[in-house]
Motif scaffolding. Structure first.
Motif, PDB file in Angstrom:
ATOM      1  N   LYS A 192       0.806  -1.216   0.000  1.00 47.12           N
ATOM      2  CA  LYS A 192       0.000   0.000   0.000  1.00 47.12           C
ATOM      3  C   LYS A 192       0.844   1.273   0.000  1.00 47.12           C
ATOM      4  N   GLY A 193       2.183   1.096   0.071  1.00 43.86           N
ATOM      5  CA  GLY A 193       3.076   2.249   0.047  1.00 43.86           C
ATOM      6  C   GLY A 193       3.421   2.793   1.408  1.00 43.86           C
ATOM      7  N   ASN A 194       2.963   2.167   2.480  1.00 38.74           N
ATOM      8  CA  ASN A 194       3.254   2.630   3.837  1.00 38.74           C
ATOM      9  C   ASN A 194       4.571   2.046   4.346  1.00 38.74           C
ATOM     10  N   ILE A 195       5.298   2.847   5.137  1.00 37.88           N
ATOM     11  CA  ILE A 195       6.543   2.385   5.738  1.00 37.88           C
ATOM     12  C   ILE A 195       6.250   1.964   7.174  1.00 37.88           C
ATOM     13  N   LEU A 196       6.485   0.689   7.465  1.00 42.31           N
ATOM     14  CA  LEU A 196       6.185   0.157   8.800  1.00 42.31           C
ATOM     15  C   LEU A 196       7.356   0.315   9.754  1.00 42.31           C
ATOM     16  N   GLY A 197       8.555   0.372   9.224  1.00 44.48           N
ATOM     17  CA  GLY A 197       9.767   0.438  10.024  1.00 44.48           C
ATOM     18  C   GLY A 197      10.961   0.256   9.107  1.00 44.48           C
ATOM     19  N   THR A 198      12.023  -0.341   9.617  1.00 46.23           N
ATOM     20  CA  THR A 198      13.218  -0.544   8.777  1.00 46.23           C
ATOM     21  C   THR A 198      13.892  -1.866   9.104  1.00 46.23           C
ATOM     22  N   LEU A 199      14.714  -2.288   8.162  1.00 45.49           N
ATOM     23  CA  LEU A 199      15.757  -3.267   8.449  1.00 45.49           C
ATOM     24  C   LEU A 199      17.029  -2.440   8.510  1.00 45.49           C
ATOM     25  N   CYS A 200      17.629  -2.354   9.687  1.00 42.42           N
ATOM     26  CA  CYS A 200      18.738  -1.425   9.866  1.00 42.42           C
ATOM     27  C   CYS A 200      19.965  -2.104  10.471  1.00 42.42           C
ATOM     28  N   VAL A 201      21.115  -1.482  10.245  1.00 41.63           N
ATOM     29  CA  VAL A 201      22.385  -1.920  10.839  1.00 41.63           C
ATOM     30  C   VAL A 201      22.960  -0.752  11.618  1.00 41.63           C
ATOM     31  N   LEU A 202      23.649  -1.047  12.729  1.00 44.11           N
ATOM     32  CA  LEU A 202      24.231  -0.018  13.584  1.00 44.11           C
ATOM     33  C   LEU A 202      25.634  -0.431  14.002  1.00 44.11           C
ATOM     34  N   ASP A 203      26.439   0.581  14.328  1.00 46.84           N
ATOM     35  CA  ASP A 203      27.797   0.327  14.795  1.00 46.84           C
ATOM     36  C   ASP A 203      28.099   1.287  15.923  1.00 46.84           C
ATOM     37  N   ASN A 204      28.930   0.830  16.868  1.00 49.85           N
ATOM     38  CA  ASN A 204      29.337   1.710  17.958  1.00 49.85           C
ATOM     39  C   ASN A 204      30.681   2.372  17.672  1.00 49.85           C
ATOM     40  N   LYS A 205      31.080   2.312  16.407  1.00 52.38           N
ATOM     41  CA  LYS A 205      32.262   3.049  15.947  1.00 52.38           C
ATOM     42  C   LYS A 205      31.959   3.584  14.551  1.00 52.38           C
ATOM     43  N   PRO A 206      32.673   4.598  14.103  1.00 53.28           N
ATOM     44  CA  PRO A 206      32.410   5.170  12.777  1.00 53.28           C
ATOM     45  C   PRO A 206      32.477   4.103  11.688  1.00 53.28           C
ATOM     46  N   ASN A 207      31.593   4.193  10.730  1.00 53.82           N
ATOM     47  CA  ASN A 207      31.534   3.211   9.645  1.00 53.82           C
ATOM     48  C   ASN A 207      30.982   3.915   8.415  1.00 53.82           C
ATOM     49  N   GLU A 208      30.946   3.224   7.319  1.00 54.05           N
ATOM     50  CA  GLU A 208      30.371   3.765   6.094  1.00 54.05           C
ATOM     51  C   GLU A 208      29.762   2.628   5.295  1.00 54.05           C
ATOM     52  N   ILE A 209      28.963   2.984   4.315  1.00 55.11           N
ATOM     53  CA  ILE A 209      28.248   1.974   3.548  1.00 55.11           C
ATOM     54  C   ILE A 209      28.364   2.286   2.064  1.00 55.11           C
ATOM     55  N   SER A 210      28.628   1.242   1.269  1.00 54.40           N
ATOM     56  CA  SER A 210      28.763   1.409  -0.174  1.00 54.40           C
ATOM     57  C   SER A 210      27.403   1.315  -0.849  1.00 54.40           C
ATOM     58  N   GLU A 211      27.360   1.683  -2.124  1.00 53.24           N
ATOM     59  CA  GLU A 211      26.117   1.593  -2.872  1.00 53.24           C
ATOM     60  C   GLU A 211      25.637   0.147  -2.984  1.00 53.24           C
ATOM     61  N   SER A 212      26.592  -0.777  -3.166  1.00 53.97           N
ATOM     62  CA  SER A 212      26.196  -2.189  -3.274  1.00 53.97           C
ATOM     63  C   SER A 212      25.648  -2.701  -1.947  1.00 53.97           C
ATOM     64  N   GLN A 213      26.201  -2.210  -0.838  1.00 55.45           N
ATOM     65  CA  GLN A 213      25.678  -2.604   0.475  1.00 55.45           C
ATOM     66  C   GLN A 213      24.289  -2.006   0.710  1.00 55.45           C
ATOM     67  N   LYS A 214      24.086  -0.763   0.245  1.00 56.05           N
ATOM     68  CA  LYS A 214      22.752  -0.159   0.333  1.00 56.05           C
ATOM     69  C   LYS A 214      21.737  -1.001  -0.440  1.00 56.05           C
ATOM     70  N   LYS A 215      22.137  -1.415  -1.655  1.00 61.69           N
ATOM     71  CA  LYS A 215      21.237  -2.220  -2.469  1.00 61.69           C
ATOM     72  C   LYS A 215      20.921  -3.547  -1.778  1.00 61.69           C
ATOM     73  N   ALA A 216      21.975  -4.164  -1.199  1.00 61.47           N
ATOM     74  CA  ALA A 216      21.759  -5.426  -0.489  1.00 61.47           C
ATOM     75  C   ALA A 216      20.820  -5.228   0.691  1.00 61.47           C
ATOM     76  N   LEU A 217      20.999  -4.114   1.421  1.00 61.42           N
ATOM     77  CA  LEU A 217      20.134  -3.830   2.565  1.00 61.42           C
ATOM     78  C   LEU A 217      18.690  -3.635   2.109  1.00 61.42           C
ATOM     79  N   SER A 218      18.499  -2.951   0.965  1.00 59.65           N
ATOM     80  CA  SER A 218      17.144  -2.748   0.431  1.00 59.65           C
ATOM     81  C   SER A 218      16.517  -4.068   0.012  1.00 59.65           C
ATOM     82  N   LEU A 219      17.322  -4.935  -0.597  1.00 55.19           N
ATOM     83  CA  LEU A 219      16.803  -6.242  -1.012  1.00 55.19           C
ATOM     84  C   LEU A 219      16.400  -7.083   0.197  1.00 55.19           C
ATOM     85  N   LEU A 220      17.225  -7.004   1.255  1.00 54.12           N
ATOM     86  CA  LEU A 220      16.885  -7.743   2.476  1.00 54.12           C
ATOM     87  C   LEU A 220      15.613  -7.183   3.110  1.00 54.12           C
TER      88      LEU A 220
END
Length: 364
Positions: free
Chosen positions: A116-144
């Motif tokens: 229906k187009g509603n956002i219920l929440g997220t599948l998210c990743v967190l770190d307790n130290k600085p990190n970064e995410i690549s475009e391929s990792q973003k795509k993988a996260l979206s697919l998951l």
């Protein structure tokens, strides 16, 4: 975004507060591996809180919505929300999980978007130290995240179907309980083991002390009620129906709790299952009144054919004598007298017969 509509969509999944599920737990593990983070979550946002359906690397069930990173992803359905420096981000720098345990220093969340187009929440990743995410990792996260919402959609459909099935079963049971007689499903294996899969509550109308569950647990309770003279015939018909898959039909006597004899008819249609067992779908009915009526008719036929035979024979004989060429007027008068006697006797018997069987018929 219509928040009320989003909340209603979330509630329709009936997932808040449910136990962990392996399929979703595996997705958060994969997300941590793909993004190289120690913490990953599947979160759902309701009116006041963020609730964790699946989690890895953190012991947290829910937090207030205003302290949630995922809350900010609700308005961005087509992108992964990335926060690389929450300490210097005015949205998050004062939240308890940045200034205190687990000291979040990196966040990336892919939205869980429903059909229906509603956002219920997220599948998210967190770190307790600085990190970064690549475009391929973003795509993988979206697919998951898409895989997670697909699972939730399937889960929702199955829950709805289960509700319909339970409702249908309840309605069917209520209906069958109102049917005169007993609706049943009877099973016999190829080894000869017999059982009732289903019995309507009509069985309690026949036998107040006998509950459907009692019979389902012990099928012998039913066979013990069948008149000993009729039991072999009933068992033979069950065997024949099993072997040839022909409809089962049997009329037999049963012994009522007060010692009276009642007549039942059982008729059902067999179906053979893959494992070799046969299931019959049918009904028991009390036909005692019909059998009594049939027996009354049989008795009437017997009376007519045997009791009335004598006066009728006498009348026929008198008629034959009266038609004789040599009969005298005196003899004819005598024959007429006899005829009247027999006719009166026949009329009296007929009246008695009518009274007796009319009374018996009204009782049947």
């Amino acid at each position: 975004m219509n928040e009320q509509e989003r909340i209603q969509d979330l509630l329709s999944y009936e997932i808040l507060g449910t136990s962990p599920e392996r399929e979703l737990d595996e997705l958060v593990e994969i997300a941590s591996v793909v993004c190289n983070t120690p913490i990953s979550l599947i979160t759902l946002i309701d009116q006041d809180r963020q609730w964790c359906k699946s989690k890895m690397g953190i012991d947290m069930s829910e937090i207030p919505r205003e302290h949630s990173f995922c809350h900010h992803a609700l308005s961005k359905p087509n992108e992964v929300l990335v926060v690389e420096d929450p300490v210097n981000d005015t949205r998050f720098k004062d939240t308890p999980f940045v200034v205190g345990e687990p000291y979040i220093r990196f966040y990336a969340g892919a939205p869980l978007q429903t059909p229906k187009g509603n956002i219920l929440g997220t599948l998210c990743v967190l770190d307790n130290k600085p990190n970064e995410i690549s475009e391929s990792q973003k795509k993988a996260l979206s697919l998951l995240a898409k895989r997670a919402i697909d699972f939730m959609d399937t889960r929702k459909v199955m829950a709805e179907q289960s509700k319909h099935i339970r409702l249908g079963i309840t309605q069917l049971k209520n209906l069958t309980d109102q049917v005169p007689g007993i609706v049943y499903q009877f099973r016999m294996t190829d080894q000869g083991a017999m059982s009732f899969d289903f019995l309507s509550r009509g069985v309690s109308n026949f036998y107040p002390d006998l509950e459907p569950e009692d019979v389902k647990q012990n099928v012998q309770l039913v066979f013990d009620l069948i008149h000993p003279e009729d039991l072999p015939g009933v068992m033979q018909k069950i065997k024949e129906s099993f072997q040839h898959l022909t409809p089962f039909y049997a009329e037999y006597r049963v012994l009522a709790q007060n010692g009276a004899i009642r007549w039942l008819v059982s008729k059902s249609t067999p179906e053979k299952l893959e494992e070799g067992a046969v299931v019959w779908y049918g009904i028991f009915q009390d036909v005692t009144k019909r059998k009594e009526y049939e027996q009354t008719l049989e008795q009437i036929s017997f009376d007519i054919s045997h009791v009335i035979r004598r006066p009728i024979s006498s009348l026929l004989g008198l008629v034959a004598l009266s038609e004789s060429e040599n009969v005298s007027a005196e003899q004819l008068k005598e024959y007429v007298g006899y005829t009247k006697i027999v006719a009166d006797e026949l009329d009296e018997f007929t009246r008695k017969l009518h009274d007796i069987y009319y009374e018996r018929k009204t009782r049947v």
